[in-house]
Design a protein around this motif. Structure first.
Motif, short mmCIF file in Angstrom:
data_model
loop_
_atom_site.label_atom_id
_atom_site.label_comp_id
_atom_site.label_asym_id
_atom_site.label_seq_id
_atom_site.Cartn_x
_atom_site.Cartn_y
_atom_site.Cartn_z
N LEU A 1 14.74 43.27 -4.06
CA LEU A 1 13.48 44.03 -4.01
C LEU A 1 13.70 45.42 -3.40
CD1 LEU A 1 11.08 41.16 -2.90
CD2 LEU A 1 11.20 42.22 -5.16
N LEU A 2 14.56 45.50 -2.39
CA LEU A 2 14.87 46.79 -1.77
C LEU A 2 15.61 47.69 -2.75
CD1 LEU A 2 15.95 45.52 1.75
CD2 LEU A 2 13.94 46.90 1.27
N THR A 3 16.47 47.09 -3.59
CA THR A 3 17.16 47.87 -4.62
C THR A 3 16.16 48.42 -5.63
OG1 THR A 3 19.06 46.38 -4.39
CG2 THR A 3 19.01 47.80 -6.34
N LYS A 4 15.18 47.60 -6.00
CA LYS A 4 14.19 48.04 -6.99
C LYS A 4 13.35 49.22 -6.49
CE LYS A 4 13.32 44.27 -10.16
NZ LYS A 4 13.39 45.16 -11.31
N MET A 5 13.05 49.24 -5.19
CA MET A 5 12.22 50.34 -4.68
C MET A 5 13.06 51.55 -4.26
SD MET A 5 10.93 49.19 -0.91
CE MET A 5 10.59 47.48 -1.25
N GLY A 6 14.40 51.41 -4.22
CA GLY A 6 15.25 52.55 -3.87
C GLY A 6 15.43 52.75 -2.40
N SER A 7 15.37 51.66 -1.63
CA SER A 7 15.54 51.78 -0.18
C SER A 7 17.02 51.82 0.20
CB SER A 7 14.87 50.58 0.50
OG SER A 7 15.15 50.56 1.87
N ALA A 8 17.35 52.52 1.28
CA ALA A 8 18.72 52.54 1.78
C ALA A 8 19.05 51.17 2.36
CB ALA A 8 18.86 53.62 2.85
N PRO A 9 20.31 50.72 2.35
CA PRO A 9 21.52 51.43 1.89
C PRO A 9 21.80 51.27 0.40
CG PRO A 9 22.13 49.38 2.96
CD PRO A 9 20.64 49.45 3.03
N ILE A 10 20.83 50.75 -0.40
CA ILE A 10 21.06 50.57 -1.85
C ILE A 10 20.22 51.62 -2.57
CG2 ILE A 10 21.44 48.75 -3.56
CD1 ILE A 10 20.39 46.77 -1.40
N HIS A 11 20.40 52.88 -2.20
CA HIS A 11 19.51 53.94 -2.64
C HIS A 11 20.18 54.96 -3.56
CE1 HIS A 11 21.98 55.84 0.37
NE2 HIS A 11 21.58 57.00 -0.07
N VAL A 12 21.49 54.81 -3.81
CA VAL A 12 22.26 55.91 -4.42
C VAL A 12 21.72 56.26 -5.81
CG1 VAL A 12 24.59 56.66 -5.05
CG2 VAL A 12 24.26 55.11 -3.13
N TRP A 13 21.20 55.28 -6.54
CA TRP A 13 20.71 55.54 -7.90
C TRP A 13 19.44 56.40 -7.90
CZ3 TRP A 13 15.77 54.00 -9.16
CH2 TRP A 13 15.17 53.09 -8.28
N PHE A 14 18.65 56.33 -6.84
CA PHE A 14 17.30 56.89 -6.87
C PHE A 14 17.29 58.43 -6.99
CE2 PHE A 14 13.18 57.67 -4.44
CZ PHE A 14 12.41 57.56 -5.58
N PRO A 15 18.00 59.19 -6.13
CA PRO A 15 18.00 60.65 -6.32
C PRO A 15 18.63 61.08 -7.64
CG PRO A 15 18.79 60.06 -4.12
CD PRO A 15 18.72 58.80 -4.91
#
Length: 337
Positions: free
Chosen positions: A100-114
């Motif tokens: 779920l954190l990956t889906k919303m773009g939260s760190a530390p799994i955020h690299v895709w979002f920007p």
């Protein structure tokens, strides 16, 4: 003019989110997330985007991986408890929350979002920054029992967004790292209170809409374009600067209100060190907000002496009044009770 396929997929996008947040079972929630994902891909492949196919492919791969992890954790926790050791439910919950954190773009799994944000136009960026956060956050709220894990996520989100946002010149990436910082604040607000999260998300959405409407009107995407883009209208310039200060959470503006509630709630529940870390790293995000505002206000540039009488839409003025003067209204309302 909106095309028919855009209206169709926008409706199914909203429908997927509403299915996910109103379901009684994890499988229905997963199905709602998948409807949401399949609806936004055609919107991301719009030729008006900067890199349509690249952004859509990056988004699809990341979300498909997160959906697979979510489905795996649901199946393992529901059907295979007799084959797993006693503490396995904790690990399944961690996999579910990480998905779920990956889906919303939260760190530390955020690299895709920007990277995805960099290839979008402003309308799609607004959808990514606001609506796409609702379903994963509400599902995370349903499963919010891992306080230590969430505390590390909050610290990572605020720290990484503050540090990586400092050297950005792209306005879309600045808003993406700003969103990651606000995700940390929202997760902190939902640790003890769902009401504060809903207030925070609503106010964040209003302020982000105001800023993106200005960027879309001026058709700017980078800091260097800000130097001469706002010289025709003093009112436009002032509204833009005050909205960015409100997004940073300075006290006279509405953006301070949800952070005030969050810090108050954290302090009441003895999360003193977490609230201190959040405040420190928010000052870093405020620094690169000020860089954006300085490029429009402080740096010397040739201003147009021709007065242009622009009639602003009532909705634009209303939203800006809500974002800038809302704190005084909220304080008056809360002081009555």
């Amino acid at each position: 003019m909106l095309k028919f396929y855009k209206i169709l997929f926008l409706n199914t996008l909203m429908l997927g989110t509403l299915i996910a947040i109103s379901s009684y079972s994890w499988f229905s929630m997963w199905m709602g997330l998948e409807i949401n994902l399949l609806s936004i891909i055609p919107l991301l492949t719009d030729p008006k985007n900067v890199y349509p196919s690249e952004s859509a492919l990056k988004y699809f791969i990341t979300q498909a991986m997160a959906s697979s992890a979510l489905l795996f954790s649901i199946i393992m926790s529901m059907n295979m408890t007799e084959f797993l050791p006693q503490n396995s439910n904790y690990w399944m919950m961690m996999i579910m929350n990480s998905a779920l954190l990956t889906k919303m773009g939260s760190a530390p799994i955020h690299v895709w979002f920007p990277e995805v944000m960099e290839g979008l136009n402003w309308v799609n960026s607004l959808i990514m920054l606001t609506w796409q956060k609702i379903a994963p956050m509400v599902l995370l709220m349903y499963n919010n029992k891992m306080t230590t894990f969430m505390t590390f996520v909050i610290i990572f989100s605020s720290a990484i967004s503050g540090i990586q946002g400092l050297n950005q010149i792209s306005l879309r990436k600045i808003l993406a790292y700003s969103s990651i910082n606000h995700i940390g604040w929202m997760i902190a607000s939902m640790l003890n209170s769902k009401t504060i999260w809903s207030i925070y998300f609503t106010i964040y959405t209003i302020i982000t809409m105001n800023i993106i409407f200005i960027f879309k009107q001026l058709n700017v995407f980078y800091l260097k374009q800000m130097l001469n883009s706002m010289n025709n209208s003093k009112m436009n310039k002032m509204i833009f600067i005050l909205n960015f200060l409100s997004l940073g959470g300075l006290p006279p503006f509405l953006g301070f209100f949800p952070k005030w509630l969050t810090i108050n709630n954290l302090a009441a529940n003895n999360f003193f060190s977490l609230s201190l870390i959040l405040i420190i790293f928010t000052l870093m995000t405020l620094f690169f907000y000020l860089r954006v505002t300085f490029s429009t206000l402080v740096i010397n540039s040739n201003e147009s002496l021709i007065y242009e009488n622009k009639n602003y839409k009532f909705s634009v003025i209303l939203f800006n009044c809500m974002a800038l003067m809302g704190l005084a209204v909220c304080t008056m309302i809360f002081s009555m009770f």
